[in-house]
Design an enzyme around this catalytic site. Structure first.
Site, PDB file in Angstrom:
ATOM      1  CG  ASP A 234      -2.304   0.502   0.939  1.00 18.31           C
ATOM      2  OD1 ASP A 234      -2.407   1.727   0.733  1.00 18.31           O
ATOM      3  OD2 ASP A 234      -3.276  -0.268   0.919  1.00 18.31           O
TER       4      ASP A 234
ATOM      5  CG  HIS B 188      -5.385   3.468   0.735  1.00 14.74           C
ATOM      6  ND1 HIS B 188      -4.990   2.148   0.635  1.00 14.74           N
ATOM      7  CD2 HIS B 188      -6.602   3.535   0.152  1.00 14.74           C
ATOM      8  CE1 HIS B 188      -5.937   1.459   0.019  1.00 14.74           C
ATOM      9  NE2 HIS B 188      -6.932   2.276  -0.284  1.00 14.74           N
TER      10      HIS B 188
ATOM     11  CB  SER C 172      -9.725   0.265   0.075  1.00 18.86           C
ATOM     12  OG  SER C 172      -8.781   0.327  -0.942  1.00 18.86           O
TER      13      SER C 172
END
EC number: 3.4.21.-
Length: 419
Positions: A169, A201, A357
């Site tokens: 990520d 994220h 996600s």
């Protein structure tokens, strides 16, 4: 050659705007990296054949650079850049002129040549809401109150202890209080950038897997594997990072105590689907997001990799959000709308986000949880156990997807009602 539209999978919300289902925030336009390619070699080549092939590539590339045709392309190329070896899959990235690419495509050792791609991150904004996802994971899919923080999450107290979750990520803030020292920095593929998470994220995803408050597997370890920064990435970096993860799991003898989470998605890209499949054959479990296009996941990578655990998003009242991909390749559904977790900006920062996600790390956390309490010796055994625990026929508008909701196997569930 196919263009790739690829990005991380969180959707933005305006604070206070909770009722409408969101439209997906599409990643930015995806462009071919000029003169840069991913070359996949045929299986069964010996080490000597691979060495000879690389020597041949270097020789042909140098000769073509000296020619007028190569010079006229206007693209500076550097030859072979990085080599990736996942199980018995061999690939390399490189910068090549058009003539060298033509020569490569005709080489008997080469399976395919794909242009590398820019990969863009989706933008997100903060909203302070929601903890329903964890209660849902131990409720057998019963609808839960969206805004309540009083829903019990029941789980075995091993809670992922001794298991390693690798998060490919944007990096992880390993100092966030949610990780209690269980998060470490692994690999950073982005040149000239620190191994931090400036986008948020990766930290968010890791918090859903293993945060002490927001995590499914509250005692699992998380490893930051940074393949994205604040803007975009390419398969040159993504494959490098995935290759590192597979090697680290193998070298550390963690195959039955490790899971990889990929909260990323894009147009179908066979070289990376192949990499995920080879990791499975090597004994490593990968959990992936279905994607946020509101379409069939069969056209997405890595969702279309046949032995990844592909996760779609479900809302608190058992409906499919309009953004979530679906289809026969979606193995399981998990909470993916208005999910609170860790965030950038401080060691106690949080944010509420939506997207597949968020759904994928719920299942990656479930895998880590089950690995800590049961003997699951292979990815096949892991997948079978996860799917065996699911609750069927709950998701409304699942299209032609297998209709299975994630569940952690705990039977009892209670609501604490406010006085």
């Amino acid at each position: 050659m196919q263009l790739l539209n690829f990005g991380l999978l969180l959707l933005p919300f305006v604070a206070g705007d909770l009722a409408p289902q969101p439209e997906p925030l599409l990643a930015g336009p995806s462009d071919v990296v000029p003169g840069q390619y991913i070359v996949t070699l045929k299986e069964g080549l010996t080490s000597a054949q691979i060495r000879d092939h690389k020597k041949w590539v270097s020789s042909v590339h140098r000769a073509n650079l000296d020619s007028f045709a190569a010079g006229a392309s206007g693209v500076e190329t550097e030859g072979i850049m990085k080599h990736f070896h996942i199980h018995d899959l061999n690939m390399y990235s490189g910068g090549f002129d058009e003539k060298t690419v033509e020569d490569l495509s005709r080489n008997p050792y080469v399976k395919s040549v794909h242009p590398d791609q820019h990969v863009y991150l989706a933008k997100t904004v903060t909203q302070r809401q929601a903890r329903w996802g964890l209660g849902y994971m131990s409720s057998k899919g019963k609808p839960v109150p969206l805004h309540s923080t009083l829903v019990d999450y029941s789980y075995d107290d091993k809670a992922g202890e001794g298991v390693w979750a690798y998060v490919l990520d944007t990096g992880i803030n390993v100092n966030h209080i949610e990780f209690e020292g269980r998060a470490i920095l692994g690999h950073n593929a982005i040149p000239n950038k620190p191994h931090t998470d400036e986008f948020g994220h990766g930290t968010y995803v890791a918090g859903i897997i293993a945060g002490k408050t927001y995590g499914v597997a509250k005692k699992a370890n998380v490893v930051s594997a940074k393949a994205f920064d604040t803007g975009s990435s390419t398969y040159n970096y993504i494959l490098e990072t995935y290759d590192w993860i597979v090697r680290n799991i193998t070298d550390s003898n963690r195959k039955n105590k490790a899971v990889i989470n990929l909260s990323i998605s894009g147009a179908k890209y066979q070289p990376f689907d192949d990499a995920v499949e080879k990791a499975f054959k090597a004994g490593i479990t990968t959990v992936v997001a279905a994607g946020n296009d509101g379409k069939d996941a069969k056209n997405n990578t890595p969702a279309s990799s046949p032995n990844a655990i592909t996760v779609g998003a479900v809302r608190w009242e058992n409906t499919r959000p309009s953004f979530s991909n679906y289809g026969k390749l979606v193995d399981i559904w998990a909470p993916g709308e208005l999910i609170k977790s860790c965030w950038k900006g401080g060691n106690n920062a949080t944010s509420t986000q939506s997207g597949t996600s968020a759904a994928s790390p719920h299942v990656a956390g479930l895998v880590a949880y089950l690995m800590s309490i049961e003997n699951l010796p292979s990815p096949s055994a892991v997948t079978a156990r996860v799917l065996n625990l699911t609750i069927p026929n709950l998701v409304k508008d699942a299209k032609d997807s297998p209709n299975r909701v994630a569940y952690n196997g705990i039977q009892e569930r209670k609501f604490k009602l406010p006085k």
